[in-house]
Design an enzyme around this catalytic site. Structure first.
Site, PDB file in Angstrom:
ATOM      1  N   ASP A 171       2.617  -5.561  -4.993  1.00  0.00           N
ATOM      2  CA  ASP A 171       1.935  -5.591  -6.283  1.00  0.00           C
ATOM      3  C   ASP A 171       2.886  -5.923  -7.420  1.00  0.00           C
ATOM      4  OD1 ASP A 171      -0.521  -4.975  -5.156  1.00  0.00           O
ATOM      5  OD2 ASP A 171      -0.223  -2.811  -5.341  1.00  0.00           O
TER       6      ASP A 171
ATOM      7  N   TYR B 117       9.462  -0.447   4.200  1.00  0.00           N
ATOM      8  CA  TYR B 117       9.542  -0.338   2.748  1.00  0.00           C
ATOM      9  C   TYR B 117      10.573   0.724   2.394  1.00  0.00           C
ATOM     10  CZ  TYR B 117       5.328  -3.137   1.907  1.00  0.00           C
ATOM     11  OH  TYR B 117       4.418  -4.158   1.833  1.00  0.00           O
TER      12      TYR B 117
END
Length: 295
Positions: A60, A124
């Site tokens: 994002d 991540y």
């Protein structure tokens, strides 16, 4: 004579602060996605086809990538050879300048290879700092980590809580509703979840000894929307004593989001897509034709 169309798997990285995210945004939008710039750069190579990058892993606005991936088809005129992997990397990087986007590697893959569906895992890393307010961070760190608390964390408690995330669970309590994408199953298998000390990107010349940098690392085949940022904020709450490790287990089982003071989603600035992994046999078509038992 047929044209020369080749599919490439592209590994790339970017500093996500100035982009709307990794996926393409409408050209009329003030802030564009990383994919917009990748496709403009590839189109400058004068391919026969209109180029489209298929991104493996969505990030994002404000989220960074140490290494993301995508596949792309590039078709050249019949009298021109396909780009070599090395030349393609150099050419794309030339046309991406001065954007904070860099092509790391290109690999020729089979025509049916899919960067998203063939990915075996995604890792991540969420980076945060304690011991200061956001305004007290070195300026070079302010878009690269979250100043989570002026207090320090109880790391053993966080490590105990993180273990409850590992395995297959319904992560309904640790995701956000994304109205822009189709519903995806909240059941995910987390392969790794741990916390480790990190370092400042650029050391503070005044040597502020109160600052402690931490990396929260999560590995899975896929994640639900905002799952990593919500897990991180919950673990920080454990480290600050607002939740116990047992609360994490209970909220996973009850599929309800945890409630704690200043219950927020960890901001995007500290999140990095670190790695996308593939089966080596999928990256080398000649290996795909061999059975596992062949020598």
């Amino acid at each position: 004579m047929s044209s020369n169309k080749v599919r490439y798997l592209i590994f790339f990285q970017y500093f996500g602060t100035k982009y709307s995210g990794v996926v393409r945004a409408p050209e009329t939008q003030a802030v564009l996605g990383v994919q917009n710039y990748l496709e403009v750069a590839a189109q400058k190579l004068r391919p026969v086809n209109k180029v489209k990058f298929t991104i493996s892993s969505r990030t994002d606005s404000g989220v960074h990538a140490i290494c993301n991936s995508a596949h792309v088809d590039i078709e050249r005129d019949p009298d021109k050879s396909p780009f070599s992997e090395a030349i393609l990397v150099k050419a794309l990087n030339f046309h991406l300048h001065p954007e904070p986007i860099s092509i790391l590697k290109a690999i020729r893959v089979s025509d049916d290879f899919h960067a998203r569906f063939k990915a075996m895992s995604r890792t991540y890393c969420y980076r945060l700092v304690t011991g200061c307010k956001h305004t007290d961070l070195p300026v070079f760190e302010r878009n690269l980590c979250w100043a989570a608390s002026q207090s320090h964390l109880d790391v053993p408690q966080i490590q105990e809580a993180a273990r409850f995330f590992v395995g297959t669970h319904d992560f309904s309590g640790f995701r956000s509703a994304d109205k822009n994408t189709p519903f995806k199953s909240p059941v995910k298998t987390l392969l790794q979840a741990y916390i480790a000390p990190s370092t400042s990107v650029l050391q503070d010349p005044l040597q502020n000894s109160d600052l402690q940098y931490w990396d929260f690392t999560f590995k899975s085949k896929s994640f639900t929307y905002n799952q990593v940022r919500r897990m991180t904020s919950a673990l920080v709450a454990v480290g600050l004593g607002h939740l116990t490790p047992q609360h994490i287990k209970i909220h996973l089982e009850e599929r309800k989001p945890p409630v704690f003071p200043l219950n927020i989603v960890a901001p995007p600035c500290g999140l990095f897509l670190k790695e996308v992994e593939y089966d080596e046999r999928d990256l080398k078509p000649e290996l795909r034709r061999r059975s596992p038992g062949d020598t």
